[in-house]
Design a protein around this motif. Structure first.
Motif, PDB file in Angstrom:
ATOM      1  N   PRO B 124      13.861   7.170 -18.097  1.00  0.00           N
ATOM      2  CA  PRO B 124      14.222   7.025 -19.517  1.00  0.00           C
ATOM      3  C   PRO B 124      13.794   5.685 -20.130  1.00  0.00           C
ATOM      4  O   PRO B 124      13.774   5.553 -21.356  1.00  0.00           O
ATOM      5  N   PHE B 125      13.463   4.701 -19.305  1.00  0.00           N
ATOM      6  CA  PHE B 125      13.225   3.358 -19.831  1.00  0.00           C
ATOM      7  C   PHE B 125      11.746   3.084 -20.099  1.00  0.00           C
ATOM      8  O   PHE B 125      10.872   3.598 -19.408  1.00  0.00           O
ATOM      9  N   SER B 126      11.496   2.227 -21.120  1.00  0.00           N
ATOM     10  CA  SER B 126      10.115   1.976 -21.533  1.00  0.00           C
ATOM     11  C   SER B 126       9.413   0.973 -20.623  1.00  0.00           C
ATOM     12  O   SER B 126       8.192   1.014 -20.492  1.00  0.00           O
ATOM     13  N   ASN B 127      10.153   0.067 -19.995  1.00  0.00           N
ATOM     14  CA  ASN B 127       9.501  -0.971 -19.169  1.00  0.00           C
ATOM     15  C   ASN B 127       9.455  -0.566 -17.690  1.00  0.00           C
ATOM     16  O   ASN B 127       9.835  -1.330 -16.803  1.00  0.00           O
ATOM     17  N   VAL B 128       9.004   0.657 -17.449  1.00  0.00           N
ATOM     18  CA  VAL B 128       8.822   1.187 -16.094  1.00  0.00           C
ATOM     19  C   VAL B 128       7.367   1.599 -15.974  1.00  0.00           C
ATOM     20  O   VAL B 128       6.812   2.192 -16.898  1.00  0.00           O
ATOM     21  N   SER B 129       6.725   1.291 -14.827  1.00  0.00           N
ATOM     22  CA  SER B 129       5.307   1.613 -14.673  1.00  0.00           C
ATOM     23  C   SER B 129       5.025   2.228 -13.313  1.00  0.00           C
ATOM     24  O   SER B 129       5.649   1.870 -12.308  1.00  0.00           O
ATOM     25  N   TYR B 130       4.065   3.142 -13.285  1.00  0.00           N
ATOM     26  CA  TYR B 130       3.576   3.712 -12.028  1.00  0.00           C
ATOM     27  C   TYR B 130       2.227   3.123 -11.648  1.00  0.00           C
ATOM     28  O   TYR B 130       1.549   3.647 -10.784  1.00  0.00           O
ATOM     29  N   CYS B 131       1.826   2.021 -12.318  1.00  0.00           N
ATOM     30  CA  CYS B 131       0.475   1.502 -12.079  1.00  0.00           C
ATOM     31  C   CYS B 131       0.407  -0.009 -12.256  1.00  0.00           C
ATOM     32  O   CYS B 131       0.380  -0.510 -13.384  1.00  0.00           O
ATOM     33  N   ALA B 132       0.326  -0.717 -11.123  1.00  0.00           N
ATOM     34  CA  ALA B 132       0.274  -2.177 -11.160  1.00  0.00           C
ATOM     35  C   ALA B 132      -0.988  -2.652 -11.867  1.00  0.00           C
ATOM     36  O   ALA B 132      -0.950  -3.569 -12.691  1.00  0.00           O
ATOM     37  N   THR B 133      -2.111  -2.011 -11.561  1.00  0.00           N
ATOM     38  CA  THR B 133      -3.386  -2.422 -12.161  1.00  0.00           C
ATOM     39  C   THR B 133      -3.359  -2.269 -13.682  1.00  0.00           C
ATOM     40  O   THR B 133      -3.898  -3.102 -14.414  1.00  0.00           O
ATOM     41  N   CYS B 134      -2.722  -1.159 -14.129  1.00  0.00           N
ATOM     42  CA  CYS B 134      -2.698  -0.894 -15.576  1.00  0.00           C
ATOM     43  C   CYS B 134      -1.751  -1.847 -16.301  1.00  0.00           C
ATOM     44  O   CYS B 134      -2.052  -2.328 -17.394  1.00  0.00           O
ATOM     45  N   ASP B 135      -0.577  -2.073 -15.730  1.00  0.00           N
ATOM     46  CA  ASP B 135       0.507  -2.689 -16.500  1.00  0.00           C
ATOM     47  C   ASP B 135       0.986  -4.046 -15.984  1.00  0.00           C
ATOM     48  O   ASP B 135       1.812  -4.690 -16.628  1.00  0.00           O
ATOM     49  N   GLY B 136       0.483  -4.472 -14.813  1.00  0.00           N
ATOM     50  CA  GLY B 136       0.946  -5.736 -14.241  1.00  0.00           C
ATOM     51  C   GLY B 136       0.813  -6.888 -15.237  1.00  0.00           C
ATOM     52  O   GLY B 136       1.709  -7.745 -15.357  1.00  0.00           O
ATOM     53  N   PHE B 137      -0.256  -6.877 -15.995  1.00  0.00           N
ATOM     54  CA  PHE B 137      -0.566  -7.893 -16.987  1.00  0.00           C
ATOM     55  C   PHE B 137       0.578  -8.133 -17.984  1.00  0.00           C
ATOM     56  O   PHE B 137       0.822  -9.248 -18.432  1.00  0.00           O
ATOM     57  N   PHE B 138       1.296  -7.045 -18.329  1.00  0.00           N
ATOM     58  CA  PHE B 138       2.391  -7.151 -19.310  1.00  0.00           C
ATOM     59  C   PHE B 138       3.597  -7.910 -18.748  1.00  0.00           C
ATOM     60  O   PHE B 138       4.517  -8.237 -19.475  1.00  0.00           O
ATOM     61  N   TYR B 139       3.602  -8.134 -17.428  1.00  0.00           N
ATOM     62  CA  TYR B 139       4.757  -8.795 -16.803  1.00  0.00           C
ATOM     63  C   TYR B 139       4.351 -10.129 -16.176  1.00  0.00           C
ATOM     64  O   TYR B 139       4.959 -10.580 -15.214  1.00  0.00           O
ATOM     65  N   ARG B 140       3.303 -10.747 -16.756  1.00  0.00           N
ATOM     66  CA  ARG B 140       2.844 -12.052 -16.287  1.00  0.00           C
ATOM     67  C   ARG B 140       4.013 -13.027 -16.261  1.00  0.00           C
ATOM     68  O   ARG B 140       4.736 -13.182 -17.246  1.00  0.00           O
ATOM     69  N   LYS B 141       4.196 -13.675 -15.118  1.00  0.00           N
ATOM     70  CA  LYS B 141       5.232 -14.699 -14.945  1.00  0.00           C
ATOM     71  C   LYS B 141       6.639 -14.179 -15.217  1.00  0.00           C
ATOM     72  O   LYS B 141       7.554 -14.949 -15.546  1.00  0.00           O
ATOM     73  N   LYS B 142       6.808 -12.858 -15.109  1.00  0.00           N
ATOM     74  CA  LYS B 142       8.141 -12.274 -15.285  1.00  0.00           C
ATOM     75  C   LYS B 142       8.728 -11.907 -13.928  1.00  0.00           C
ATOM     76  O   LYS B 142       8.049 -11.877 -12.906  1.00  0.00           O
ATOM     77  N   LYS B 143      10.010 -11.541 -13.982  1.00  0.00           N
ATOM     78  CA  LYS B 143      10.754 -11.116 -12.790  1.00  0.00           C
ATOM     79  C   LYS B 143      10.716  -9.585 -12.746  1.00  0.00           C
ATOM     80  O   LYS B 143      11.187  -8.917 -13.678  1.00  0.00           O
ATOM     81  N   ILE B 144      10.138  -9.050 -11.682  1.00  0.00           N
ATOM     82  CA  ILE B 144      10.033  -7.580 -11.638  1.00  0.00           C
ATOM     83  C   ILE B 144      10.570  -6.985 -10.338  1.00  0.00           C
ATOM     84  O   ILE B 144      10.674  -7.653  -9.304  1.00  0.00           O
ATOM     85  N   GLY B 145      10.898  -5.712 -10.410  1.00  0.00           N
ATOM     86  CA  GLY B 145      11.270  -4.932  -9.233  1.00  0.00           C
ATOM     87  C   GLY B 145      10.111  -4.006  -8.886  1.00  0.00           C
ATOM     88  O   GLY B 145       9.339  -3.599  -9.759  1.00  0.00           O
ATOM     89  N   LEU B 146       9.987  -3.673  -7.600  1.00  0.00           N
ATOM     90  CA  LEU B 146       8.957  -2.728  -7.147  1.00  0.00           C
ATOM     91  C   LEU B 146       9.634  -1.797  -6.146  1.00  0.00           C
ATOM     92  O   LEU B 146      10.152  -2.261  -5.121  1.00  0.00           O
TER      93      LEU B 146
END
Lengths: 288, 288
Positions: B124-146
Motif C-alpha cells: 500500500p505504501f509509495s516508498n516501497v521498491s522492487y528494484c535497487a537499480t531503478c530506485d536506489g537513487f531516490f534514497y541517497r544518504k537515507k536510512k532504508i530497509g531491505l
C-alpha cells in the motif's frame, strides 16, 4: 435452459486419438467426467519417423508416442474405440454415429486433425454439398454425383439412396474401398474438370462427361471440415473457429489441435486438450 | 531501426530450465538460432512426486521429467547454465547478469515460473521498491530497509550500498543464506506490520520498531515479477502481459509458462515455449 443443465450427465466423447484427443481425455477423466475416445487411427503422426522437439523425449517415433498415449489413457480406465465416426448430430445432446455403433454425449470434442477432404474444383459452384443429411432433400428424384471411395462415402450414399433417383459415385482415380449397392454406377476415372456456371451441370473425367443436377463430396474420412459443414460450425480459412476455451459456436461442441489452426505441433495439440478439458470441467461444475 | 536489425546476432537467452524454457530452447535451436538456457533449478516441478497428465507418460516424477528435458536440450547442443539470474538490463540488446557472469542477447525469454516474492504488507505504501537499480537513487544518504535473505538480496544490497547511508536487512524470520558486509545491520525477527500512512515510516517486528525512509523488497530469487518491475514490463494480477506471440511490451523480451498465467500445467508451458520460439524465428527471418 435449466432443464438441460439438470439432465446433464457429464458424458464426453472425444473424436480423435492423437495427442490433442488423448491429452483432453486424460484431463477429463481425472476431473471425474465420463469420457470415451473414438478414432480410426493416429492420423498423420503415425507416419512420423522421429520427433525431437516434444518436451521430455530426446527422440521418439510418432507411432511410439501414440502408443504411449494410448497406454496412458487406458491406465486411467479410458475406453478408446477404434471406429470411424461418420456423423455427429446435435439435438438436446449429441449423437455420434460410427461405422459400427451409435453413442450419445453431453460434450463432444473434435480432435480429428486437419481436414484434407475438400474438393476444391467443385467449390465455386452452388449445388455442391459436404452433407447428405443436410442437403440430400434438395436433390429428391434428381441425378447426382458423389465423390469418394471409403466408409464415409458409403455412409453418405446410404443417406442419399433414400432420396435421389440416379446416383453416380466418382472415386477420382482411387479404387473403391467399400462394397456398395450394385445398382449404383461407379466411375473410377480421374475427374478433369467440373462444367457449369453458377451451378455445375456435368463432371468431366479423362474419358467422358457425366451430366448431374448436383454433387456431394465425401472424400477420405469424415473430418473436422465435414463435421463443421454438417453441424453448422463456424470456420475460417478451413479452420474451425473456437473461443479461448476451444468451444465452437455450438454449445457443448469443442475443437482442439490442428483442426483449429495455430502451430501444428504435438506440444500445442497436447496443451489445447488440457485447456479444453479444464474449460469443460469448469462449465460442468458451474451448471451441475 | 534498420541499424538494430543489421546488428542482430540472433542470440537468445532463455531464463528458466523448466518445461517452458527447455521446450522454447529446443525449438529455437532447431530453428538455427544461438540459444543458451540459464536457470538455478527446475523450480516447483522438482518436488512433484508423480505426473500422470502430461501426454506421452503414464506416470513420471517431476525430477525425472526435468532430467529428460535437460538431456533432450543437451543432445541438441544447447548450453544449460546452472546460475541465478539477478538482473536483466535492456539497451540496444539485453544484458543478463547472474550471480557468476554477464551475458548479452538479442532476445530474452522469461520462463522462470510464478513469482512468489511479493511482500504484500508493504504494497500500500509509495516508498516501497522492487528494484535497487531503478530506485536506489531516490534514497541517497537515507536510512532504508531491505527485505530478503538470499543471493538476490545480496545483489540488490550491493547496488544500494553505493547510495544509501544506513541499510538494515530484514530476513523476516528466515536465516541469512549469504555473507554480507559486516557493517550492514541484520534483523532476523519476523515482520509484524508496516507503519505509515501514504508513505511508510517504520518496520514493526515481533520485538522492535525500526524507523526507515524507504523499503526495498528482494525476497527469494529474482522472478518474473522482479524483472517486470526492473524493466517496466506490463503486468496484470501479478502475471506478465504478453501478446499472441508471447512478446511483452518490451521488444525482444518474451515471457512464457506460469509467468503469463492461464493453465499452470506442464502441457501448457511446453506449448507456450514452442509457439514463442516460432514467433522469434519468424521475427528474425523477417528482419535479418
Amino acid at each position: 435452459m435449466l432443464s438441460r443443465y439438470l439432465l446433464m450427465k457429464n458424458k464426453a466423447i472425444v473424436i480423435g486419438k492423437g495427442p490433442a484427443g488423448i491429452s483432453c481425455a486424460v484431463y477429463l477423466k481425472r476431473y471425474g467426467l465420463d469420457v470415451m475416445v473414438i478414432g480410426r487411427d493416429g492420423g498423420a503422426l503415425e507416419k512420423v519417423p522421429s520427433i525431437e522437439n516434444y518436451y521430455g523425449y530426446t527422440k521418439i517415433s510418432g507411432k511410439e508416442l501414440l502408443e504411449n498415449g494410448y497406454n496412458q489413457a487406458k491406465n486411467l480406465g479410458i475406453e478408446i474405440l477404434t471406429e470411424e465416426v461418420v456423423e455427429i448430430m446435435k439435438e438436446e445432446d449429441f449423437t455420434v454415429l460410427t461405422d459400427q455403433n451409435t453413442y450419445r454425449a453431453d460434450f463432444v470434442v473434435l480432435a480429428c486433425g486437419t481436414s484434407r477432404n475438400r474438393f476444391f474444383l467443385a467449390e465455386p459452384f452452388s449445388n455442391v454439398s459436404y452433407c447428405a443429411t443436410c442437403d440430400g432433400f434438395f436433390y429428391r428424384k434428381k441425378k447426382i454425383g458423389l465423390i469418394g471411395n471409403s466408409t464415409y462415402m458409403a455412409h453418405e450414399l446410404s443417406v442419399l439412396e433414400n432420396m435421389c433417383k440416379d446416383i453416380t459415385v466418382f472415386t477420382n482415380g482411387l479404387s473403391l474401398e467399400v462394397t456398395i449397392n450394385e445398382s449404383i454406377k461407379v466411375v473410377t476415372d480421374k475427374i478433369q474438370s467440373i462444367i457449369g456456371e453458377e451451378r455445375l451441370t456435368a463432371i468431366q473425367t479423362e474419358t467422358k462427361e457425366y451430366p448431374v443436377d448436383g454433387l456431394f463430396i465425401a472424400l477420405g474420412q469424415a473430418s473436422g471440415y465435414t463435421f463443421a459443414k454438417h453441424l453448422g460450425i463456424e470456420t475460417k480459412d478451413s479452420k474451425i473457429v473456437v473461443d479461448q476455451n476451444f468451444e465452437t459456436n455450438i454449445q457443448g461442441l469443442y475443437a482442439i489441435g490442428d483442426l483449429v489452426g495455430g502451430l501444428l505441433q504435438v506440444s500445442k495439440a497436447v496443451s489445447d486438450g488440457a485447456i479444453c478439458a479444464t474449460a469443460i470441467q469448469k462449465y460442468f461444475q458451474l451448471n451441475k
